[in-house]
Write an enzyme that holds these catalytic residues in place. Structure first.
Site, PDB file in Angstrom:
ATOM      1  N   GLN A  44      -0.840   3.871   3.142  1.00  0.00           N
ATOM      2  CA  GLN A  44      -1.562   4.252   1.918  1.00  0.00           C
ATOM      3  C   GLN A  44      -0.570   4.445   0.752  1.00  0.00           C
ATOM      4  OE1 GLN A  44      -2.731   6.136   4.996  1.00  0.00           O
ATOM      5  NE2 GLN A  44      -3.785   4.222   5.231  1.00  0.00           N
TER       6      GLN A  44
ATOM      7  N   THR B 141     -10.539  -4.091   5.484  1.00  0.00           N
ATOM      8  CA  THR B 141     -12.006  -4.143   5.354  1.00  0.00           C
ATOM      9  C   THR B 141     -12.522  -5.396   4.654  1.00  0.00           C
ATOM     10  OG1 THR B 141     -11.858  -2.953   3.269  1.00  0.00           O
ATOM     11  CG2 THR B 141     -12.176  -1.621   5.246  1.00  0.00           C
TER      12      THR B 141
ATOM     13  N   GLY C 285       2.668  -3.839  -0.917  1.00  0.00           N
ATOM     14  CA  GLY C 285       3.647  -4.706  -0.255  1.00  0.00           C
ATOM     15  C   GLY C 285       4.712  -3.944   0.526  1.00  0.00           C
ATOM     16  N   LYS C 286       4.318  -2.814   1.101  1.00  0.00           N
ATOM     17  CA  LYS C 286       5.279  -2.053   1.935  1.00  0.00           C
ATOM     18  C   LYS C 286       5.699  -2.872   3.143  1.00  0.00           C
ATOM     19  CE  LYS C 286       2.376   1.349   2.536  1.00  0.00           C
ATOM     20  NZ  LYS C 286       1.365   1.114   1.508  1.00  0.00           N
ATOM     21  N   GLY C 287       4.743  -3.618   3.687  1.00  0.00           N
ATOM     22  CA  GLY C 287       5.045  -4.441   4.874  1.00  0.00           C
ATOM     23  C   GLY C 287       6.148  -5.430   4.557  1.00  0.00           C
TER      24      GLY C 287
ATOM     25  N   THR D  33     -12.372   3.574   4.634  1.00  0.00           N
ATOM     26  CA  THR D  33     -12.295   2.331   5.413  1.00  0.00           C
ATOM     27  C   THR D  33     -13.175   2.418   6.656  1.00  0.00           C
ATOM     28  OG1 THR D  33     -10.409   3.168   6.640  1.00  0.00           O
ATOM     29  CG2 THR D  33      -9.910   1.906   4.660  1.00  0.00           C
TER      30      THR D  33
ATOM     31  N   PRO E 191     -13.412  -6.248  -1.978  1.00  0.00           N
ATOM     32  CA  PRO E 191     -12.654  -6.582  -3.190  1.00  0.00           C
ATOM     33  C   PRO E 191     -11.982  -5.328  -3.731  1.00  0.00           C
ATOM     34  CG  PRO E 191     -15.039  -6.816  -3.573  1.00  0.00           C
ATOM     35  CD  PRO E 191     -14.854  -6.458  -2.125  1.00  0.00           C
TER      36      PRO E 191
ATOM     37  N   ASP F 149      -1.405  -1.003  -0.543  1.00  0.00           N
ATOM     38  CA  ASP F 149      -1.475  -2.457  -0.763  1.00  0.00           C
ATOM     39  C   ASP F 149      -0.481  -2.964  -1.793  1.00  0.00           C
ATOM     40  OD1 ASP F 149      -3.667  -2.427   1.003  1.00  0.00           O
ATOM     41  OD2 ASP F 149      -4.960  -1.815  -0.648  1.00  0.00           O
TER      42      ASP F 149
ATOM     43  N   GLY G  71      -3.480  -1.506   6.463  1.00  0.00           N
ATOM     44  CA  GLY G  71      -3.361  -2.920   6.815  1.00  0.00           C
ATOM     45  C   GLY G  71      -2.101  -3.443   6.172  1.00  0.00           C
ATOM     46  N   HIS G  72      -1.079  -3.696   6.967  1.00  0.00           N
ATOM     47  CA  HIS G  72       0.190  -4.171   6.416  1.00  0.00           C
ATOM     48  C   HIS G  72       0.332  -5.666   6.693  1.00  0.00           C
ATOM     49  CE1 HIS G  72       1.929   0.178   6.589  1.00  0.00           C
ATOM     50  NE2 HIS G  72       0.974   0.021   5.716  1.00  0.00           N
TER      51      HIS G  72
HETATM   52  P1  IMP Z   1      -9.770   6.585   4.501  1.00  0.00           P
HETATM   53  O1  IMP Z   1      -8.291   6.679   4.533  1.00  0.00           O
HETATM   54  O2  IMP Z   1     -10.314   5.469   5.369  1.00  0.00           O
HETATM   55  O3  IMP Z   1     -10.448   7.901   4.739  1.00  0.00           O
HETATM   56  O4  IMP Z   1     -10.194   6.166   3.012  1.00  0.00           O
HETATM   57  C1  IMP Z   1      -9.968   7.028   1.898  1.00  0.00           C
HETATM   58  C2  IMP Z   1      -9.575   6.192   0.687  1.00  0.00           C
HETATM   59  O5  IMP Z   1      -8.308   5.615   0.908  1.00  0.00           O
HETATM   60  C3  IMP Z   1     -10.523   5.017   0.384  1.00  0.00           C
HETATM   61  O6  IMP Z   1     -10.566   4.851  -1.007  1.00  0.00           O
HETATM   62  C4  IMP Z   1      -9.833   3.850   1.066  1.00  0.00           C
HETATM   63  O7  IMP Z   1     -10.206   2.605   0.510  1.00  0.00           O
HETATM   64  C5  IMP Z   1      -8.393   4.181   0.788  1.00  0.00           C
HETATM   65  N1  IMP Z   1      -7.452   3.616   1.774  1.00  0.00           N
HETATM   66  C6  IMP Z   1      -7.206   4.056   3.026  1.00  0.00           C
HETATM   67  N2  IMP Z   1      -6.250   3.313   3.610  1.00  0.00           N
HETATM   68  C7  IMP Z   1      -5.878   2.394   2.706  1.00  0.00           C
HETATM   69  C8  IMP Z   1      -4.887   1.375   2.723  1.00  0.00           C
HETATM   70  O8  IMP Z   1      -4.152   1.156   3.682  1.00  0.00           O
HETATM   71  N3  IMP Z   1      -4.787   0.626   1.582  1.00  0.00           N
HETATM   72  C9  IMP Z   1      -5.548   0.869   0.493  1.00  0.00           C
HETATM   73  N4  IMP Z   1      -6.483   1.825   0.429  1.00  0.00           N
HETATM   74  C10 IMP Z   1      -6.636   2.585   1.533  1.00  0.00           C
HETATM   75 MG    MG Z   2      -2.822  -2.551   2.912  1.00  0.00          MG
END
Ligand code: IMP
Ligand code: MG
Length: 334
Positions: free
Chosen positions: A177, A251, A15-17, A124, A254, A13, A42-43
């Site tokens: 991520q 998701t 700002g890669k997008g 997520t 917050p 999160d 989520g980009h």
């Molecule tokens: P998972 O990747 O859904 O298994 O989640 C594992 C951890 O990575 C959790 O703390 C998620 O909130 C976090 N996470 C997974 N994908 C993202 C993302 O794209 N942005 C921010 N946090 C992420």
């Molecule tokens: Mg994101």
């Protein structure tokens, strides 16, 4: 073959997008490849005056560039089709451009049900962990095993080396991520199940020496979504969350907020070999007139944004003398 990599240096999160979108505007890539993760990502992308949130689909589709979900990724076919439909309904012709590596693994309903029960990590719940688990246990289902995906499949070797002139291939690797969530380098077990560093990009079929620029993306403060306690106890973090719109794009949760940890950033710059550093969301701290970070477990407070940015830029140069640092407001694309 040339490849640039966009990699997140914190907890996702950052700002890669936005950075990928900017690079696509200014370069001549032949391919965009997502190299890790699934629809846990989520980009957020602003294109043609509209806001888009992509999960699986690499942002090359916004520029008519072939966009591949690489073998390092896991794919939920239902979400994949929904995302294409959504993009098409908004005028982006994704279906012609998106490909899935035939050896990428698939997220099944069983994976979703299992991940849905997670309470410990704060995932997520998109089935990511169980899908990677089954991949490595060698009992996974791959994209090539799902008949509905057949029109989208691509053999990465064929695509990059046989059907293209490898000399002419220019790839933008789009990571998902971030370093703090990396399965090896993150704060295990509060991590995702894939590799989120540059190393992960080259596993998708490109030799290491082809890498040109490594764009490391971070924010001037940190956010994290998940089960561990992360937020600092200063009430200003509520203001940062509100001003910075720090709610999960996948998701809606917050995001927990804290000041930048320069030690984490330094480690991520070194391990990823970052030569272009982008620090996003300067306007949020500027608006609140609060510029603070941690370095070697000590809190540093700055009087103004210039001092804060100068300190970061100088320290980043100590880590890598070649590094170019760009600060960017959330209001403008870099
Ligand atoms: P998972 O990747 O859904 O298994 O989640 C594992 C951890 O990575 C959790 O703390 C998620 O909130 C976090 N996470 C997974 N994908 C993202 C993302 O794209 N942005 C921010 N946090 C992420
Ligand atoms: Mg994101």
């Amino acid at each position: 073959m040339i490849a640039d990599v966009v990699v997140d240096l914190q907890y996702g999160d950052c700002g890669k997008g936005k950075v990928a979108h900017h690079l696509l505007n200014n370069n001549h890539y032949t391919h965009v490849i997502r190299y890790n993760g699934g629809c846990n990502a989520g980009h957020t992308i602003f294109h043609g005056g509209k806001k888009f949130i992509t999960h699986h689909i690499p942002c090359g589709v916004f520029y008519g560039i072939k966009s591949i979900i690489g073998p390092g990724c896991v794919v939920n076919p239902k979400k994949f089709f929904e995302e294409i439909e959504d993009l098409e309904a908004n005028g982006i012709s994704a279906s012609e451009l998106v490909k899935i590596a035939e050896n990428a693994h698939v997220i099944t309903d069983f994976h979703l049900a299992q991940d849905g029960k997670d309470e410990d990590i704060g995932t997520t719940k998109r089935g990511n962990g169980p899908a990677y688990r089954d991949k490595y246990a060698r009992r996974g289902i791959r994209a090539c095993d799902v008949p509905e995906l057949a029109p989208f499949l691509v053999d990465m070797y064929q695509e990059l080396y046989e059907d293209s002139n490898p000399e002419k291939v220019e790839i933008l690797f789009e990571g998902a991520q971030g370093f703090g969530l990396d399965i090896d380098w993150g704060d295990y077990p509060y991590v995702t199940s894939s590799h989120c560093t540059v190393g992960s990009a080259i596993l998708n079929g490109v030799p290491p020496r082809c890498i040109r620029d490594i764009y490391g993306v971070a924010k001037v403060y940190e956010t994290y979504v998940g089960a561990k306690e992360f937020e600092g106890d200063d009430p200003i973090f509520d203001l940062i969350r509100a001003k910075g719109e720090e709610y999960g794009s996948t998701t809606g949760r917050p995001r927990q907020i804290n000041w930048m940890d320069f030690d984490l950033l330094k480690m991520a710059i070194r391990i990823n070999g970052v030569n272009k550093l982008i620090l996003n969301k300067t306007d949020i701290l500027d608006d609140l007139e609060s510029w603070t970070l941690y370095n070697e477990d000590t809190m540093y407070e700055f009087k103004n944004g210039e001092d804060f940015q100068y300190w970061i830029e100088t320290k980043a140069k100590e880590v890598n003398p070649e590094i170019q640092t760009t600060f960017s407001s959330s209001k403008y694309a870099i």
